[in-house]
Design a protein around this motif. Structure first.
Motif, mmCIF file in Angstrom:
data_model
loop_
_atom_site.group_PDB
_atom_site.id
_atom_site.type_symbol
_atom_site.label_atom_id
_atom_site.label_comp_id
_atom_site.label_asym_id
_atom_site.label_seq_id
_atom_site.Cartn_x
_atom_site.Cartn_y
_atom_site.Cartn_z
ATOM 1 N N PRO A 36 8.514 34.409 7.005
ATOM 2 C CA PRO A 36 9.864 34.699 6.500
ATOM 3 C C PRO A 36 10.285 33.668 5.470
ATOM 4 C CG PRO A 36 9.808 34.684 8.907
ATOM 5 C CD PRO A 36 8.520 34.112 8.447
ATOM 6 N N SER A 37 11.074 34.097 4.514
ATOM 7 C CA SER A 37 11.564 33.193 3.471
ATOM 8 C C SER A 37 13.019 32.802 3.665
ATOM 9 C CB SER A 37 11.398 33.852 2.094
ATOM 10 O OG SER A 37 12.107 35.081 2.029
ATOM 11 N N ASN A 38 13.690 33.291 4.743
ATOM 12 C CA ASN A 38 15.068 32.899 5.022
ATOM 13 C C ASN A 38 15.291 32.896 6.534
ATOM 14 O OD1 ASN A 38 15.178 35.606 5.675
ATOM 15 N ND2 ASN A 38 16.414 36.187 3.900
ATOM 16 N N ASP A 39 16.449 32.430 6.918
ATOM 17 C CA ASP A 39 16.768 32.342 8.344
ATOM 18 C C ASP A 39 17.009 33.714 8.972
ATOM 19 O OD1 ASP A 39 16.567 29.611 8.068
ATOM 20 O OD2 ASP A 39 18.723 29.327 7.743
ATOM 21 N N LYS A 40 17.445 34.681 8.186
ATOM 22 C CA LYS A 40 17.687 36.012 8.734
ATOM 23 C C LYS A 40 16.397 36.777 9.009
ATOM 24 C CE LYS A 40 22.160 36.542 6.415
ATOM 25 N NZ LYS A 40 22.969 37.382 5.486
ATOM 26 N N LYS A 41 15.299 36.298 8.446
ATOM 27 C CA LYS A 41 13.970 36.907 8.649
ATOM 28 C C LYS A 41 13.943 38.377 8.209
ATOM 29 C CE LYS A 41 12.872 33.788 12.461
ATOM 30 N NZ LYS A 41 12.427 33.658 13.867
ATOM 31 N N ASN A 42 14.552 38.596 7.045
ATOM 32 C CA ASN A 42 14.521 39.947 6.471
ATOM 33 C C ASN A 42 13.892 39.942 5.072
ATOM 34 O OD1 ASN A 42 16.502 38.618 5.116
ATOM 35 N ND2 ASN A 42 18.130 40.106 5.536
ATOM 36 N N GLY A 54 10.228 46.784 13.039
ATOM 37 C CA GLY A 54 11.180 46.152 13.927
ATOM 38 C C GLY A 54 11.410 44.702 13.588
ATOM 39 N N PRO A 55 12.059 43.924 14.472
ATOM 40 C CA PRO A 55 12.322 42.510 14.197
ATOM 41 C C PRO A 55 11.022 41.733 13.985
ATOM 42 C CG PRO A 55 13.616 43.276 16.064
ATOM 43 C CD PRO A 55 12.632 44.368 15.753
ATOM 44 N N TRP A 56 11.162 40.624 13.292
ATOM 45 C CA TRP A 56 9.997 39.799 12.920
ATOM 46 C C TRP A 56 9.297 39.253 14.158
ATOM 47 C CZ3 TRP A 56 6.370 38.013 9.858
ATOM 48 C CH2 TRP A 56 5.822 36.760 10.090
ATOM 49 N N GLN A 57 7.971 39.226 14.097
ATOM 50 C CA GLN A 57 7.156 38.657 15.167
ATOM 51 C C GLN A 57 6.113 37.722 14.567
ATOM 52 O OE1 GLN A 57 5.349 41.740 17.535
ATOM 53 N NE2 GLN A 57 7.312 42.734 18.036
ATOM 54 N N GLU A 58 5.956 36.563 15.201
ATOM 55 C CA GLU A 58 4.944 35.602 14.754
ATOM 56 C C GLU A 58 3.549 36.123 15.099
ATOM 57 O OE1 GLU A 58 5.202 32.868 13.099
ATOM 58 O OE2 GLU A 58 7.387 32.590 13.038
#
Length: 498
Positions: free
Chosen positions: A254-260, A293-297
């Motif tokens: 991700p490039s920001n805290d919102k992970k979008n 869906g939401p970001w996953q490592e």
């Protein structure tokens, strides 16, 4: 058949001589080492309408010089055939003449050269844009479209396979005709813009500056295809995407805290990264979150998995038109050698800096002390302290002649009976040879109470005027710029009416 117009030089200084040397000669390559050991002239078939091929570039230059308004009279184009096609020299020369006619340069000076040193036989076309009789230049705007239409016509005439381009061969009324590939030219342009991959400016500058492959170009190949294939599967997850990128030594973060929004990083050098959306539209942040869906490592086993290929900024850029897959292994070897050489150079530089650091610090300290001592020795005293300003003989003579004043100081000068300079307190009226010695007044003559200008007829006038009086019966002579003052014991200069 395809026609290509190489890009022009930015300084508009193309050369007939350099171009003819390139199209007429070929490099001589050592079969054992593969190195270029020279060049061979007259190794290709050449045809020209000039007096002689050896003087072709001189003839073109002489004609081009007849029109000084043409900044770049050199025209160069390349006609290329498919790899499975082997045209004769005569067929290639016919195609070149047809291309000249399509451009409106059939009567212009030209030189055609056949090259067969690549997988595709091709013809180099060098022409002079200036007409040899009228000295008028031909307009070569939209030359790509003119040449592409000509290539379709040559394909029909000589029986070659049809290549894709703005023009295509259509069947109409039992006859084959050449027309736009789409209904309108605008539709073809729109399709080409959609196909064209926009390269980031930094990646483009990196490849232009170093000649090596950028991360953007590397990711546009197999990594992009694998990532799109992983996303196209039903039930795709973040781990599938991570694994498809990990096989090529790439990571998604991700490039920001919102992970979008996301970036693609190189595992070998994590500082090198590009926007994920620049690799493919499907990797845009909003589309990925909506689909997966939401970001996953990535899982630890994916992070520790050894990549089949890794990106290196020392890897030379490939030429997809000549060797898309043949020299991949050699390019990787050269990249490894460059990386090793860079590491050795960095280690040597650091070792040299560490060894020279004490001597460099001592040199800087010595220079600092010497500079400080020199500054103290030559320090200029304050202007408002006249006692610190020594006056030598030259300055003393200039002061006596009234040519130097120290404005802003607390002392002023006046000529006495012996012609010597003496000091007056601040604020006292002073006259130096009939001039106002106050700062900022300029070289204007002083006037007495009667309104007459104070002349330079002698020191008596200056003395009495300084005391507030005037010589009885004596009228000051008018003062003129550039007139020399009377010296002690010398008669005053006479006024020259002007």
């Amino acid at each position: 058949m395809l026609a290509k117009v190489p890009p022009k030089r930015n300084d508009s200084k193309s050369s007939f001589k350099s171009l003819q040397k390139y199209v007429e000669s070929r490099d001589v390559i050592d079969p054992e080492t593969g190195e270029v050991i020279g060049w061979e002239k007259d190794s290709v078939s050449v045809e020209t309408n000039c007096l002689d091929k050896d003087t072709a570039w001189r003839e073109m230059l002489a004609v081009a010089d007849m029109n000084g308004r043409v900044k770049d009279p050199v025209y160069h184009a390349v006609l290329s055939w498919r790899a499975d096609e082997n045209p004769t020299d005569e067929q290639m020369f016919e195609a070149g003449k047809a291309a000249l006619k399509a451009l409106g340069m059939e009567e212009h000076q030209h030189l055609l050269a056949v090259h067969r040193d690549t997988d595709n036989a091709h013809l180099h076309l060098m022409a002079n844009r200036v007409h040899p009789e009228t000295y008028r230049p031909v307009d070569v705007s939209r030359d790509y479209f003119k040449l592409d239409k000509c290539m379709r016509e040559v394909e029909l005439a000589q029986g070659w396979a049809h290549d894709n381009g703005p023009y295509a061969v259509h069947e109409r009324g039992g006859k084959k005709v050449v027309n736009w590939a789409k209904e309108t030219p605008q539709e073809w342009h729109k399709e080409q813009r959609e196909k064209k991959v926009k390269q980031p400016t930094k990646s483009k500058d990196f490849e232009y500056r170093t000649g090596n492959e950028s991360l953007h170009t590397y990711a546009q190949g197999q990594p992009k295809q694998d990532a799109k294939e992983a996303l196209s599967k039903p039930g795709a997850t973040w781990q599938d995407l991570h694994q498809s990128l990990a096989r090529h030594g790439l990571e998604l973060h991700p490039s920001n805290d919102k992970k979008n929004a996301f970036r693609v990083h190189s595992k070998a050098d994590p500082e090198i990264c590009i926007k994920a959306s620049s690799v493919a539209e499907e990797l845009g942040g909003g589309k990925l979150v909506k689909r997966l869906g939401p970001w996953q490592e990535p899982r630890p086993e994916i992070q520790q998995e050894k990549a089949k290929r890794e990106y290196s900024d020392q890897r030379p850029k490939a030429d997809p038109k000549r060797d898309p897959n043949a020299r991949e292994e050699k390019r990787d070897e050269r990249a490894a050698e460059r990386r090793e050489l860079r590491e050795r150079y960095t280690a040597f530089t650091e070792e040299w800096k560490t060894a020279k650091a004490p001597a460099r610090a001592a040199m800087y300290e010595d220079q600092k002390q010497r500079r400080q001592a020199l500054t103290e020795k030559t320090q200029i005293p304050a202007r408002n302290d006249p006692n610190q300003w020594p006056i030598d003989r030259t300055e003393k003579g200039a002061l006596q002649r009234g040519r130097i004043r120290y404005s802003g100081q607390a002392c002023r000068t006046e000529r006495d009976n012996q012609g010597r300079a003496r000091s007056l307190p601040a604020g006292a009226p002073a006259v130096v040879q009939g001039m106002d010695s106050r700062p900022g007044t300029g070289r204007r003559p002083r006037r007495n109470a009667a309104g007459s200008r104070l002349g330079l007829s002698g020191q008596a006038h200056g003395q009495r005027y300084a005391a507030g009086g005037r010589a009885s019966g004596a009228r000051p002579a008018p003062w003129h710029h550039g007139q020399r003052a009377a010296r002690p014991g010398e008669a005053a200069p006479r006024h020259r009416p002007g």
